[in-house]
Design a protein around this motif. Structure first.
Motif, short mmCIF file in Angstrom:
data_model
loop_
_atom_site.label_atom_id
_atom_site.label_comp_id
_atom_site.label_asym_id
_atom_site.label_seq_id
_atom_site.Cartn_x
_atom_site.Cartn_y
_atom_site.Cartn_z
N THR A 243 -7.03 0.67 5.49
CA THR A 243 -6.95 -0.10 6.74
C THR A 243 -5.53 -0.61 6.94
O THR A 243 -4.93 -1.17 6.02
CB THR A 243 -7.92 -1.30 6.68
N LEU A 244 -5.03 -0.44 8.15
CA LEU A 244 -3.71 -0.98 8.49
C LEU A 244 -3.85 -2.49 8.63
O LEU A 244 -4.71 -2.98 9.36
CB LEU A 244 -3.25 -0.35 9.82
N ARG B 295 1.06 -4.72 9.71
CA ARG B 295 1.40 -3.30 9.75
C ARG B 295 2.46 -2.93 8.70
O ARG B 295 3.31 -2.09 8.94
CB ARG B 295 1.93 -2.90 11.15
N ASP B 296 2.37 -3.54 7.56
CA ASP B 296 3.39 -3.29 6.54
C ASP B 296 2.79 -2.78 5.22
O ASP B 296 3.42 -2.85 4.17
CB ASP B 296 4.23 -4.55 6.28
N ASN B 297 1.54 -2.30 5.28
CA ASN B 297 0.91 -1.79 4.05
C ASN B 297 0.75 -0.26 4.09
O ASN B 297 -0.18 0.29 3.54
CB ASN B 297 -0.45 -2.48 3.82
N VAL B 298 1.69 0.42 4.74
CA VAL B 298 1.54 1.86 4.97
C VAL B 298 2.23 2.68 3.88
O VAL B 298 3.39 2.44 3.53
CB VAL B 298 2.13 2.26 6.35
N ILE C 267 -3.13 5.63 -5.37
CA ILE C 267 -2.77 5.01 -4.09
C ILE C 267 -4.03 4.29 -3.62
O ILE C 267 -4.97 4.91 -3.12
CB ILE C 267 -2.29 6.05 -3.06
N ASP C 268 -4.03 2.99 -3.80
CA ASP C 268 -5.26 2.18 -3.69
C ASP C 268 -5.55 1.89 -2.21
O ASP C 268 -4.81 1.15 -1.55
CB ASP C 268 -5.05 0.88 -4.47
N THR C 269 -6.65 2.47 -1.73
CA THR C 269 -6.98 2.29 -0.30
C THR C 269 -7.56 0.91 -0.02
O THR C 269 -7.76 0.57 1.15
CB THR C 269 -7.96 3.39 0.17
N ASN C 270 -7.80 0.12 -1.07
CA ASN C 270 -8.14 -1.30 -0.82
C ASN C 270 -6.88 -2.08 -0.43
O ASN C 270 -6.97 -3.16 0.15
CB ASN C 270 -8.75 -1.94 -2.07
N LYS C 271 -5.75 -1.54 -0.79
CA LYS C 271 -4.49 -2.24 -0.53
C LYS C 271 -3.68 -1.56 0.58
O LYS C 271 -3.03 -2.21 1.38
CB LYS C 271 -3.63 -2.26 -1.80
N PHE C 272 -3.71 -0.23 0.55
CA PHE C 272 -2.76 0.50 1.40
C PHE C 272 -3.45 1.30 2.50
O PHE C 272 -4.59 1.73 2.35
CB PHE C 272 -1.90 1.44 0.55
#
Lengths: 464, 464
Positions: free
Chosen positions: B112-113, B117-120, B155-160
């Motif tokens: 999730t963004l 918008r800085d976790n990409v 690449i953790d999709t809970n974070k990024f």
């Protein structure tokens, strides 16, 4: 078209600095085109009608093909002249089945056979080499080991009588797929039986028999020649005094098999190859050229090319092309074009396959190791079994041995030469010299590095 | 015929021991056929009429070709589904000249963004990969980095918020040679302009702009993706927070160029390639298959194949064939057949050429280094000049960097990753992590080695 497209970005770049400063994110100053794209939208001239890229290399191949269709080219039969021929009507039974009803061996010699007939060095060749290892009166062209053979040189012709043969399966005077099959006088083509390194050696020893040579001072070879010298020493241990094996292997490993498989595949998919029956048709020029390009990549090393060619383009100002563009590409193109008409495509197939099939453990007997010596390349399933079979297959090699390899070799990596040396030691041979060469030239080191290869061979041949 | 020729030497061998004992020189006991040949002369049955070898692989290719001539096959357009599309009519000016009048980028996202918008994390792909790095609701098929992306993973999709694109020049939804040229609605084919890695990155940042993403947490890539991540960091230093570059290079070296040249050549000599205009004709299946065989050889390592395939033949009792015979050969045959209809041949040409042309020193300005940043790949003549230009081209990369490489990689050898790390340090970057992986899988290590690659990437992305 190409001329018009040269460096077309230059004009846009010169006016883009101000635009870059105005863009939301300021990129690296060199990326002025990218940053200024937004402002260029309205400035861009309309695109010219799109033209396809040019493919001069494809054009040239087409042209070459048309020329070949006009008639036969001077080819491999004429490449080598001035050799001697041993011919016999005795059949050559092939190890994996089939036989030749008589065969010829082309050979050349240097130096003088002494009265005892015990100063003979048998030199074995790599895949595509002829018997012409060194120039002589009947053929003054430089040979493939010109600087290694001669008076005072690595193989000293003041001391030794050197014999080099074209292998069975080759196309430079020995019986191979391009030779007439006695049954109908037409070329064997792919009616030729599958060949092994052991068959090549058997034929060579028939030649030695005919020359009255009972025992070799040494069996010497590099690359596939180093496979033959290993095989000769194991098969005829009391006829081989010393062994030299350079940049070779005791068994082909899957990476080298893969590289040769790729070469065979590109050749065999050339429609002119015609399942091997091209001798009265059109020569499969394209397939041979592509095969040789792949082979050439395996013969040298990345570090050598880095120094020699780097990233230099043939024409740095030209618009890039998918044809040869970088110097390394023009080199590959040139080398393969030069080679492809001088060697018989079917010889490439048979001899490269013989290299794939090579495995010294096939000389092990059933009692020695759990391997069927008759099976083509089945081999044992475990690592211990592999080592045991290899040791058994090489157990008769108890003469002094020199094993050389280059650390930059990709095709016959250095671990394969170490495997030869280690296996011989494990088999009880206490006279194994093993040198790793820190050479730049990859597999081709044996052709190029006279300083290191030359003196190691000389020392081994001449030491008491 | 093959069945009849299986192990034909067996019968002769059983009766040969006595003969061997009588021969003048007693060879190794396993060479009984060779030694007994003289005695076999009169015993040999007459040769059967010679037959040519069979070539099932050539037959299959012919058959495949005839099938393709009957009509279009389901191909690369249908391989990947369920991606998003960014489309713009803004032109993409190519760095080396020419432009696209509008373009599309296929992309997929995971996670999730966040509001800032800085976790990409922007994930860049290798040559032939699609945007489908990981399965999701719209496309449940496993992605090419399936086990590296997800909750708690590398690449953790809970974070990024992870974005992966199909590159410009590709065939999985982004504009490439198979896309319609707006000028006439027909595929660009080889009317497509020559592409660089820098152009791919420019297009990706246009996508980021459209998504309102000003700054990446990280730019991550392997192989050609590692070239893109390097380029992105240098081109947009204030938009890239961290950089991960795996099994990549700062500039392609001649050995890798040679390997890709060989692939392009075998493809371009397939008559069905037709200078790139095959979209309404017959697909160049043979050329693509052969190209992929060569590529596959460069992706893995000799030691891996030694363990995995060894010298085992598909059918150890069969008479050898020039077609796939050893397991390594059937593997190459299978891999290349599986791939060749799922990728656009022209994409292979353009993207592999973009890799060849890649050289970070092209980002150096004239003042920084004696290299024409506008020239395609001319480059400086001296080694010092090369290093200076490379350092200058990478001087804007001052964010934290992770450089990974595998010691068994042949295509992007480890010295190239070391060169990236050393160059960055020379350019003043004090936040460079550099790991050499003692991995068996060659270039493909980044796809396979979740244990080593996965945790290094996670650590780099998540450390404060």
């Amino acid at each position: 078209m190409l001329a018009a497209r040269r460096l077309p970005g230059l004009a846009a770049r010169t006016s883009s600095v101000a635009a870059a400063a105005a863009s939301p994110a300021v990129p690296h100053p060199a990326i002025r085109i990218a940053a200024s794209r937004a402002t260029l939208v309205t400035q861009s001239p309309p695109s010219p009608p799109r033209q396809a890229l040019a493919f001069p290399c494809v054009d040239r191949l087409d042209e070459r093909q048309r020329a070949l269709e006009q008639g036969p080219e001077p080819m491999y039969e004429k490449v080598v002249q001035g050799y001697e021929v041993f011919e016999t009507s005795e059949p050559l039974e092939m190890r994996l089945g089939g036989r030749l009803d008589g065969f010829r061996i082309a050979y050349e010699t240097w130096g003088t056979l002494n009265a005892a007939r015990d100063n003979v060095v048998l030199l074995h060749t790599g895949l595509s080499a002829s018997s012409h290892a060194r120039s002589h009166a009947k053929n003054p062209h430089p040979g493939w080991w010109e600087s290694f053979i001669g008076p005072g040189l690595s193989i000293d012709t003041n001391k030794f009588f050197v014999i080099c043969t074209n292998v069975i399966g080759g196309c430079y005077g020995s019986t191979g797929p391009s030779s007439p099959d006695p049954s109908d006088g037409k070329p064997y083509a792919t009616r030729f039986p599958i060949l092994t390194i052991f068959d090549m050696v058997n034929a060579q020893f028939k030649l030695l028999d005919s020359l009255g040579i009972r025992r070799l001072h040494a069996s010497v070879g590099s690359s596939m020649g180093g496979m033959q010298s290993l095989a000769a020493a194991a098969m005829f241990p009391d006829r081989v005094g010393k062994l030299v094996t350079i940049s070779a292997a005791a068994r082909s490993h899957p990476y080298s098999i893969a590289m040769r498989f790729a070469q065979r595949q590109v050749l065999m998919t050339d429609p002119n190859w015609n399942r091997g029956f091209y001798y009265s048709g059109v020569f499969p020029h394209v397939g041979m050229k592509l095969a040789r390009q792949i082979a050439t990549i395996t013969y040298r090393s990345g570090p050598e090319w880095e120094r020699r060619f780097g990233r230099i383009r043939a024409d740095p100002s030209a618009y890039p092309t998918f044809c040869a563009d970088f110097l390394i590409e023009t080199y590959l193109d040139h080398q393969s074009e030069k080679f492809c008409l001088t060697y018989d495509p079917n010889s490439l197939l048979y001899i490269s396959k013989a290299m794939d099939m090579f495995d010294m453990s096939q000389l092990a007997t059933r009692q020695d190791a759990p391997v069927d010596a008759a099976s083509s390349a089945g081999g044992p399933a475990t690592w211990e079994g592999t080592l045991k079979a290899l040791t058994a297959g090489m157990s008769t090699i108890q003469m002094p041995v020199l094993v050389l390899g280059a650390q930059s070799d990709i095709l016959f990596p250095i671990w394969q030469q170490k495997e030869i040396a280690d296996t011989l030691k494990r088999a009880g041979n206490s006279k194994v010299s093993y040198y790793e060469l820190d050479a730049l030239y990859g597999h081709d080191t044996f052709l190029v590095d006279q300083v290191n290869v030359g003196s190691a061979v000389k020392g081994h041949l001449e030491i008491a």
